[in-house]
Design a protein around this motif. Structure first.
Motif, PDB file in Angstrom:
ATOM      1  N   ARG A 121      58.122  69.159  98.476  1.00 39.46           N
ATOM      2  CA  ARG A 121      57.651  70.380  99.142  1.00 39.46           C
ATOM      3  C   ARG A 121      56.462  70.933  98.374  1.00 39.46           C
ATOM      4  N   ILE A 122      55.415  71.268  99.129  1.00 41.44           N
ATOM      5  CA  ILE A 122      54.269  71.953  98.535  1.00 41.44           C
ATOM      6  C   ILE A 122      54.164  73.292  99.231  1.00 41.44           C
ATOM      7  N   LEU A 123      54.472  74.355  98.504  1.00 41.34           N
ATOM      8  CA  LEU A 123      54.527  75.700  99.089  1.00 41.34           C
ATOM      9  C   LEU A 123      55.334  75.660 100.396  1.00 41.34           C
ATOM     10  N   ASP A 124      56.488  75.043 100.294  1.00 38.93           N
ATOM     11  CA  ASP A 124      57.446  74.922 101.402  1.00 38.93           C
ATOM     12  C   ASP A 124      56.994  73.982 102.518  1.00 38.93           C
ATOM     13  N   MET A 135      57.232  78.968  92.883  1.00 38.57           N
ATOM     14  CA  MET A 135      57.253  77.514  92.764  1.00 38.57           C
ATOM     15  C   MET A 135      56.206  76.962  93.740  1.00 38.57           C
ATOM     16  N   VAL A 136      55.280  76.167  93.275  1.00 36.90           N
ATOM     17  CA  VAL A 136      54.258  75.607  94.160  1.00 36.90           C
ATOM     18  C   VAL A 136      54.638  74.188  94.594  1.00 36.90           C
ATOM     19  N   VAL A 137      55.182  73.423  93.648  1.00 42.58           N
ATOM     20  CA  VAL A 137      55.565  72.042  93.974  1.00 42.58           C
ATOM     21  C   VAL A 137      57.035  71.825  93.617  1.00 42.58           C
ATOM     22  N   MET A 138      57.756  71.200  94.529  1.00 40.43           N
ATOM     23  CA  MET A 138      59.155  70.859  94.258  1.00 40.43           C
ATOM     24  C   MET A 138      59.356  69.390  94.651  1.00 40.43           C
ATOM     25  N   VAL A 139      59.738  68.586  93.691  1.00 38.53           N
ATOM     26  CA  VAL A 139      59.972  67.169  93.942  1.00 38.53           C
ATOM     27  C   VAL A 139      61.397  66.857  93.504  1.00 38.53           C
ATOM     28  N   LYS A 140      62.194  66.275  94.399  1.00 34.13           N
ATOM     29  CA  LYS A 140      63.596  66.022  94.055  1.00 34.13           C
ATOM     30  C   LYS A 140      63.997  64.597  94.480  1.00 34.13           C
ATOM     31  N   GLU A 164      54.230  67.401 107.810  1.00 39.40           N
ATOM     32  CA  GLU A 164      53.202  68.321 108.319  1.00 39.40           C
ATOM     33  C   GLU A 164      51.885  68.148 107.563  1.00 39.40           C
ATOM     34  N   PRO A 165      51.308  66.940 107.593  1.00 40.66           N
ATOM     35  CA  PRO A 165      50.096  66.709 106.798  1.00 40.66           C
ATOM     36  C   PRO A 165      48.938  67.632 107.189  1.00 40.66           C
ATOM     37  N   GLY A 166      48.925  68.090 108.428  1.00 41.76           N
ATOM     38  CA  GLY A 166      47.841  68.952 108.902  1.00 41.76           C
ATOM     39  C   GLY A 166      47.775  70.290 108.175  1.00 41.76           C
ATOM     40  N   LYS A 167      48.885  70.712 107.566  1.00 41.59           N
ATOM     41  CA  LYS A 167      48.891  72.001 106.871  1.00 41.59           C
ATOM     42  C   LYS A 167      48.338  71.900 105.451  1.00 41.59           C
ATOM     43  N   LEU A 168      48.186  70.665 104.962  1.00 41.72           N
ATOM     44  CA  LEU A 168      47.851  70.514 103.543  1.00 41.72           C
ATOM     45  C   LEU A 168      46.412  70.852 103.157  1.00 41.72           C
ATOM     46  N   PRO A 169      45.401  70.462 103.965  1.00 41.89           N
ATOM     47  CA  PRO A 169      44.026  70.635 103.478  1.00 41.89           C
ATOM     48  C   PRO A 169      43.676  72.060 103.042  1.00 41.89           C
ATOM     49  N   GLN A 170      44.234  73.066 103.685  1.00 38.81           N
ATOM     50  CA  GLN A 170      43.931  74.434 103.261  1.00 38.81           C
ATOM     51  C   GLN A 170      44.637  74.799 101.962  1.00 38.81           C
TER      52      GLN A 170
END
Ligand SMILES: Nc1ncnc2c1ncn2[C@@H]1O[C@H](COP(=O)(O)OP(=O)(O)OP(=O)(O)O)[C@@H](O)[C@H]1O
Length: 301
Positions: free
Chosen positions: A63-66, A4-9, A72-78
């Motif tokens: 959640r995007i890849l948990d 699962m890459v994206v989870m929206v609830k 934690e926006p800093g983890k997103l660009p990669q």
């Protein structure tokens, strides 16, 4: 099983008193092209911007890849590649400079191969402001995918593009998907969804009113298949074919809408043969996403 890459609830977003997104849930799996389809103001951009971490949701979980984009926006660009909006690059930056800048940011070698793939190899020395709309969008796609992100988010990637640019962009998106990249895009365009998306969620007034594969969505609703037939005589004027709930005449064609098209076509051909007439043309069109979309819109209004 694919990850699962994206989870929206139960996700919601408000602006002042306006509810833009009203408690939606969906998931996107690795290597899927997932489309958010809806009219203006349905809440597509708000959803994508919260996934990108540009905006913070008012309720629910993303959640995007948990990773929680808001926390934690800093983890997103990669992890995520985002297609920039038109005004996001400086007007005078050259195409080559833009590619080098983004590559340096991600610590990778400049991906000039992508420019070639997107037909921009002759534009390296042109400034951003001198590019056409289609060229700007293709450059934005190259910048979004250059670092091989696991997820690519595209807000109306083909709006305003000519047919050729659109076909190229679709090809590139399919290649990315086939290489395992997950893609979420928003669009108004039902033909685009039918030809490109693995799964689609139809958004209306901040809610998801239907979701599934394009084929599943067109199979729900009234699910009538259109049969257009032209014959030399008058035998078709009398209806009575299997599952036909509506029949009309258009130019030289009799048009039937049937819930049992296989049987109806056999009966139509048999009737023409029995009457000694000749079948001149026969077309069978399964229900389109557009028809399903219009049905849903009427249900919601
Ligand atoms: N910054 C904002 N401030 C106030 N209201 C907003 C803001 N952004 C969006 N909205 C409102 O939220 C609702 C959803 O807008 P959103 O842009 O998410 O829809 P959309 O489906 O992307 O539409 P479009 O296809 O026109 O881009 C609309 O009613 C819009 O007016």
């Amino acid at each position: 099983m694919k990850d699962m890459v994206v989870m929206v609830k139960d996700f919601s977003k408000q602006y002042g008193g306006v509810t833009a997104v009203d408690g939606i849930s969906f998931t996107v799996k690795e290597g899927e092209i997932f489309a958010l389809l809806g009219p203006n103001g349905a809440g597509k951009t708000s959803t994508l911007e919260c996934l990108e971490g540009i905006r913070k949701q008012d309720g629910g979980t993303i959640r995007i890849l948990d990773v929680d984009p808001a926390a934690e926006p800093g983890k997103l660009p990669q992890l995520v590649g985002v297609q920039l909006q038109q005004a996001a690059l400086p007007a005078t930056i050259k195409v080559e400079e833009a590619i080098k800048l983004f590559s340096a940011y991600h610590g990778i070698k400049p991906r000039f191969d992508l420019l070639e793939r997107l037909g921009l190899q002759d534009k390296m020395q042109q400034t951003y402001q001198s590019l056409s709309t289609g060229q700007k969008r293709r450059l934005a796609l190259a910048l979004a995918v250059a670092h091989n992100p696991k997820l690519v988010i595209l807000d109306e990637p083909t709006a305003g593009l000519d047919v050729q640019s659109r076909v190229t962009l679709h090809q590139v998106l399919r290649e990315l998907r086939d290489a395992g990249t997950t893609i979420i895009l928003s669009t108004h365009d039902m033909a685009e969804v039918e030809s490109l998306a693995d799964r689609v969620a139809i958004m209306l007034k901040g809610k998801i009113v239907a979701s599934g594969t394009p084929r599943e969505l067109t199979a729900t609703g009234n699910g009538l298949t259109k049969i257009s037939v032209r014959a030399t005589g008058q035998s078709l004027l009398q209806n009575g074919f299997a599952g036909v709930v509506k029949a009309t005449v258009q130019d030289d064609y009799r048009i039937y809408y049937s819930s049992d098209p296989g049987a109806a076509v056999c009966e139509i051909i048999a009737r023409i043969n029995e009457a000694g007439e000749e079948l001149e043309d026969l077309r069978v069109e399964r229900p389109s996403l557009e028809e399903r979309f219009l049905e849903l819109t009427q249900e919601v209004h």
